[in-house]
Design a protein around this motif. Structure first.
Motif, PDB file in Angstrom:
ATOM      1  N   ILE A  75       0.834  -1.200   0.000  1.00  0.00           N
ATOM      2  CA  ILE A  75       0.000   0.000   0.000  1.00  0.00           C
ATOM      3  C   ILE A  75       0.872   1.255   0.000  1.00  0.00           C
ATOM      4  CG2 ILE A  75      -1.626   1.325   1.419  1.00  0.00           C
ATOM      5  CD1 ILE A  75      -2.895  -1.465   2.131  1.00  0.00           C
ATOM      6  N   GLU A  76       1.938   1.262   0.781  1.00  0.00           N
ATOM      7  CA  GLU A  76       2.853   2.412   0.778  1.00  0.00           C
ATOM      8  C   GLU A  76       3.446   2.625  -0.614  1.00  0.00           C
ATOM      9  OE1 GLU A  76       4.411   2.363   5.406  1.00  0.00           O
ATOM     10  OE2 GLU A  76       5.446   1.111   3.928  1.00  0.00           O
ATOM     11  N   ASN A  77       3.761   1.547  -1.313  1.00  0.00           N
ATOM     12  CA  ASN A  77       4.277   1.673  -2.679  1.00  0.00           C
ATOM     13  C   ASN A  77       3.214   2.226  -3.624  1.00  0.00           C
ATOM     14  OD1 ASN A  77       6.844   0.751  -2.016  1.00  0.00           O
ATOM     15  ND2 ASN A  77       6.342  -1.377  -2.455  1.00  0.00           N
ATOM     16  N   PHE A  78       1.978   1.760  -3.473  1.00  0.00           N
ATOM     17  CA  PHE A  78       0.880   2.307  -4.283  1.00  0.00           C
ATOM     18  C   PHE A  78       0.729   3.807  -4.026  1.00  0.00           C
ATOM     19  CE2 PHE A  78      -1.323  -1.996  -4.637  1.00  0.00           C
ATOM     20  CZ  PHE A  78      -1.209  -2.071  -6.011  1.00  0.00           C
ATOM     21  N   ILE A  79       0.803   4.215  -2.768  1.00  0.00           N
ATOM     22  CA  ILE A  79       0.640   5.631  -2.425  1.00  0.00           C
ATOM     23  C   ILE A  79       1.737   6.461  -3.084  1.00  0.00           C
ATOM     24  CG2 ILE A  79       0.715   7.317  -0.524  1.00  0.00           C
ATOM     25  CD1 ILE A  79      -1.935   5.775  -0.681  1.00  0.00           C
ATOM     26  N   ARG A  80       2.954   5.973  -3.069  1.00  0.00           N
ATOM     27  CA  ARG A  80       4.048   6.704  -3.740  1.00  0.00           C
ATOM     28  C   ARG A  80       3.772   6.845  -5.238  1.00  0.00           C
ATOM     29  NH1 ARG A  80       7.024   4.504   0.419  1.00  0.00           N
ATOM     30  NH2 ARG A  80       7.520   2.510  -0.544  1.00  0.00           N
ATOM     31  N   ARG A  81       3.314   5.766  -5.858  1.00  0.00           N
ATOM     32  CA  ARG A  81       2.985   5.833  -7.290  1.00  0.00           C
ATOM     33  C   ARG A  81       1.829   6.796  -7.544  1.00  0.00           C
ATOM     34  NH1 ARG A  81       1.826   0.100  -9.133  1.00  0.00           N
ATOM     35  NH2 ARG A  81       1.324   1.157 -11.066  1.00  0.00           N
ATOM     36  N   ILE A  82       0.837   6.760  -6.681  1.00  0.00           N
ATOM     37  CA  ILE A  82      -0.307   7.670  -6.832  1.00  0.00           C
ATOM     38  C   ILE A  82       0.164   9.111  -6.729  1.00  0.00           C
ATOM     39  CG2 ILE A  82      -2.374   8.514  -5.621  1.00  0.00           C
ATOM     40  CD1 ILE A  82      -3.036   5.523  -5.079  1.00  0.00           C
ATOM     41  N   GLU A  83       1.009   9.411  -5.771  1.00  0.00           N
ATOM     42  CA  GLU A  83       1.506  10.783  -5.612  1.00  0.00           C
ATOM     43  C   GLU A  83       2.258  11.244  -6.850  1.00  0.00           C
ATOM     44  OE1 GLU A  83       3.548  10.433  -1.866  1.00  0.00           O
ATOM     45  OE2 GLU A  83       1.725  10.892  -0.736  1.00  0.00           O
ATOM     46  N   GLU A  84       3.035  10.359  -7.467  1.00  0.00           N
ATOM     47  CA  GLU A  84       3.724  10.706  -8.710  1.00  0.00           C
ATOM     48  C   GLU A  84       2.718  10.994  -9.821  1.00  0.00           C
ATOM     49  OE1 GLU A  84       6.360   7.493  -9.659  1.00  0.00           O
ATOM     50  OE2 GLU A  84       7.601   7.832  -7.892  1.00  0.00           O
ATOM     51  N   HIS A  85       1.683  10.174  -9.921  1.00  0.00           N
ATOM     52  CA  HIS A  85       0.658  10.392 -10.938  1.00  0.00           C
ATOM     53  C   HIS A  85      -0.083  11.705 -10.690  1.00  0.00           C
ATOM     54  CE1 HIS A  85       1.326   6.377 -12.373  1.00  0.00           C
ATOM     55  NE2 HIS A  85       0.306   6.447 -13.210  1.00  0.00           N
ATOM     56  N   LEU A  86      -0.383  11.988  -9.430  1.00  0.00           N
ATOM     57  CA  LEU A  86      -1.117  13.219  -9.133  1.00  0.00           C
ATOM     58  C   LEU A  86      -0.303  14.455  -9.485  1.00  0.00           C
ATOM     59  CD1 LEU A  86      -2.954  12.321  -5.822  1.00  0.00           C
ATOM     60  CD2 LEU A  86      -3.815  12.253  -8.167  1.00  0.00           C
ATOM     61  N   GLU A  87       0.999  14.386  -9.281  1.00  0.00           N
ATOM     62  CA  GLU A  87       1.857  15.501  -9.704  1.00  0.00           C
ATOM     63  C   GLU A  87       1.752  15.693 -11.207  1.00  0.00           C
ATOM     64  OE1 GLU A  87       5.918  15.314  -8.372  1.00  0.00           O
ATOM     65  OE2 GLU A  87       5.292  14.724  -6.354  1.00  0.00           O
ATOM     66  N   ALA A  88       1.775  14.604 -11.944  1.00  0.00           N
ATOM     67  CA  ALA A  88       1.656  14.691 -13.400  1.00  0.00           C
ATOM     68  C   ALA A  88       0.286  15.237 -13.795  1.00  0.00           C
ATOM     69  CB  ALA A  88       1.879  13.316 -14.025  1.00  0.00           C
ATOM     70  N   LEU A  89      -0.756  14.808 -13.119  1.00  0.00           N
ATOM     71  CA  LEU A  89      -2.102  15.300 -13.411  1.00  0.00           C
ATOM     72  C   LEU A  89      -2.197  16.802 -13.167  1.00  0.00           C
ATOM     73  CD1 LEU A  89      -4.279  12.470 -11.810  1.00  0.00           C
ATOM     74  CD2 LEU A  89      -4.097  12.985 -14.247  1.00  0.00           C
ATOM     75  N   GLN A  90      -1.573  17.268 -12.084  1.00  0.00           N
ATOM     76  CA  GLN A  90      -1.623  18.692 -11.757  1.00  0.00           C
ATOM     77  C   GLN A  90      -0.832  19.521 -12.769  1.00  0.00           C
ATOM     78  OE1 GLN A  90      -0.211  18.759  -7.746  1.00  0.00           O
ATOM     79  NE2 GLN A  90      -2.158  18.108  -6.903  1.00  0.00           N
ATOM     80  N   ARG A  91       0.281  18.992 -13.229  1.00  0.00           N
ATOM     81  CA  ARG A  91       1.123  19.730 -14.194  1.00  0.00           C
ATOM     82  C   ARG A  91       0.465  19.822 -15.553  1.00  0.00           C
ATOM     83  NH1 ARG A  91       5.472  16.570 -12.268  1.00  0.00           N
ATOM     84  NH2 ARG A  91       5.229  15.270 -14.101  1.00  0.00           N
TER      85      ARG A  91
END
Length: 89
Positions: free
Chosen positions: A15-31
């Protein structure tokens, strides 16, 4: 160490690994919210959240409480910014 505790620790790590991946995706979504990649990125993040909640549902209750607290902030941020029905986009 009990079998449930070992399983819970492994699930927590996943789950911690999923959260890290999600945070990376969210940064891309925001950019790049107007990018053609937006919808595939969002779909991928939605799938990861589904996997996270499936993992949590298989855990014993004490472990669930710990993990739910761990994901509270990223989940709240996600649903407040990106949980928009497809009809509204």
């Amino acid at each position: 160490m009990t079998k449930d505790l070992i399983k819970s620790r492994i699930a927590k790590r996943r789950i911690e690994n999923f959260i890290r991946r999600i945070e990376e995706h969210l940064e891309a979504l925001q950019r790049d919210s107007h990018s053609p990649e937006y919808k595939p990125w969002k779909n991928e993040v939605d799938t990861m959240w589904k996997q996270i909640f499936e993992e949590i549902s298989l855990m014993p209750e004490p472990s669930q409480m710990i993990i739910l607290e761990l994901i509270r902030e990223p989940w709240t941020n996600y649903i407040s910014h990106y949980s928009i029905s497809e009809n509204q986009t």
